[in-house]
Design an enzyme around this catalytic site. Structure first.
Site, PDB file in Angstrom:
ATOM      1  N   ASP A 139       0.878  -1.170   0.000  1.00  0.00           N
ATOM      2  CA  ASP A 139       0.000   0.000   0.000  1.00  0.00           C
ATOM      3  C   ASP A 139       0.931   1.240   0.000  1.00  0.00           C
ATOM      4  OD1 ASP A 139      -2.270   1.696   0.703  1.00  0.00           O
ATOM      5  OD2 ASP A 139      -1.449   1.692   2.731  1.00  0.00           O
ATOM      6  N   ASP A 187      -1.985  -0.274   5.720  1.00  0.00           N
ATOM      7  CA  ASP A 187      -2.337   0.329   7.014  1.00  0.00           C
ATOM      8  C   ASP A 187      -3.818   0.670   7.161  1.00  0.00           C
ATOM      9  OD1 ASP A 187      -2.282   2.469   5.115  1.00  0.00           O
ATOM     10  OD2 ASP A 187      -2.318   3.847   6.819  1.00  0.00           O
TER      11      ASP A 187
END
Ligand SMILES: O=P(O)(O)OC[C@H]1O[C@H](O[C@H]2O[C@H](CO)[C@@H](O)[C@H](O)[C@H]2O)[C@H](O)[C@@H](O)[C@@H]1O
Length: 370
Positions: A117, A309
């Site tokens: 990510d 996250d």
């Protein structure tokens, strides 16, 4: 929803399958086995409520409060001694650095494929999304990882924007929460040689996304600090810089505008509302698409490692769980409800993990040559 743009995946699959044959048959159980530390369910539940649960119980504004792990409530809770809950959470989601040997042992005989990510994982969270740059050292770490393993960036951002930040042409990019996937522009020696767009399952929504962006801009203009970001196949409305007193107003405004577009849906990330098409496509589906494109469709000898996250990364963690394959790593300093197996605290730890992986690979290769 039909796949609208598919370019060269078969060629990619053949080339990459040739570079990464799938020997052996062992399947790594997910979540991976780890030393048993008793988890006190009650403490864990309390810890989980710091994030997702709060939203479910207390409505949008509560959810907004919970959407920043640095929010005063979470910070105060930790300072006040929720250490016990934190320890319980860490027992369930141990540090991927602390358990590094276990992670790499899981990759024995398997090809690691790395999924990363961007915001909050490769770059620290900052107030202004336009300046969420990653450090040069992080870039070097990602570049090194990509030399050893096929590597994809999977982001909620517009693909072009995340490429501007990462600047590594040898990677796969899945922007707009996986709705815009593209192979490496610059083929690296052993990895995929795909060029051009691989997959854009939400192309038909482009005009609608522009309309909703315009409406959101008009309607949030009067809310100081609100920022609308066009992510091509989705739109983000940031409230990180909005006074908490106006959170109710911004939540209501965004919900009202999104109701005008029944084919769009609303979700929430870290201090951000995300508006996107109702199609059944997310970061988890993107992960599977990329694995298939890389020739690992029905291959048990692949170990996808996904590091993220945010709530949208949970879709990818869930896919790993369902497949019984791979390693999900949540980046968080605070207890959060997650389907990931491991944790890392912040981007600096992500970098350390990536560098250790590179070093481990280098040493394993050197050992094989002896
Ligand atoms: O999937 P990601 O790469 O994590 O993208 C999710 C959202 O990330 C960005 O917003 C987040 O980071 C910003 C910069 O640090 C921060 O200001 C914001 O509060 C965070 O939510 C991006 O701007 C969004 O468009 C993405 O949806």
């Amino acid at each position: 929803m039909a796949k609208t743009t598919v370019v060269v995946p078969e060629q990619v699959a053949m080339e990459v399958a040739a570079a990464y044959p799938c020997p052996g048959t062992t399947l790594f159980p997910y979540p991976p086995p780890r030393a048993g530390i008793a988890v006190r369910r009650k403490c864990l539940q309390a810890a989980q409520q710091l994030e997702l649960g709060a939203g479910l119980r207390g409505g949008w504004v509560e959810s907004m409060r919970a959407s920043s792990p640095t929010h005063a409530k979470a910070a105060a809770a930790l300072a006040a001694g929720v250490n016990e809950e934190h320890a319980a959470w860490m027992a369930r989601h141990p540090s991927a650095l602390g358990e590094f040997e276990q992670v790499v042992a899981a990759s024995k005989g398997k090809q690691i494929v790395m999924f990363l990510d961007y915001d909050g994982t490769l770059s620290p969270i900052v107030d202004d999304p336009d300046i969420a740059f990653m450090s040069e050292t992080m870039r070097m770490a990602v570049r090194s990882v990509a030399k050893h393993f096929p590597t994809a960036i999977v982001s909620g951002r517009c693909r072009d924007k995340v490429f501007e930040f990462v600047k590594l042409a040898e990677l796969y990019y899945a922007g707009s929460h996986g709705m815009d996937i593209k192979g490496p522009a610059k083929p690296s020696s052993r990895h995929a040689k795909a060029k051009g767009v691989l997959f854009q399952p939400a192309s038909e929504f482009l005009p609608m996304i522009e309309q909703v962006q315009q409406r959101l801009e008009e309607e949030t203009r009067c809310i100081p600090g609100a920022k609308v970001e066009n992510n091509k196949f989705c739109v983000s409305v940031h409230f990180r810089c909005v006074d908490e007193k106006s959170w109710g107003a911004i939540a209501e405004t965004v919900r009202r505008v999104v109701r005008e577009f029944p084919r769009l849906r609303l979700s929430q990330g870290r201090m951000v509302f995300e508006v996107r098409p109702t199609i059944k496509w997310d970061k988890g589906k993107a992960l599977e698409f990329l694995l298939d494109s890389l020739g690992f469709a029905d291959c048990s000898d692949v170990l996808p490692v996904y590091i993220g996250d945010d709530r949208t990364d949970e879709d990818a963690f869930k896919v790993l769980r369902r497949r019984g394959q791979g390693v999900g790593i949540l980046v968080s300093k605070h207890p959060k409800e997650t389907s990931a197996s491991f944790s890392l605290q912040e981007p600096a730890e992500v970098m350390e993990f990536l560098l250790r992986l590179v070093e481990w690979k280098r040493l394993s290769r050197a050992r094989l040559r002896l």
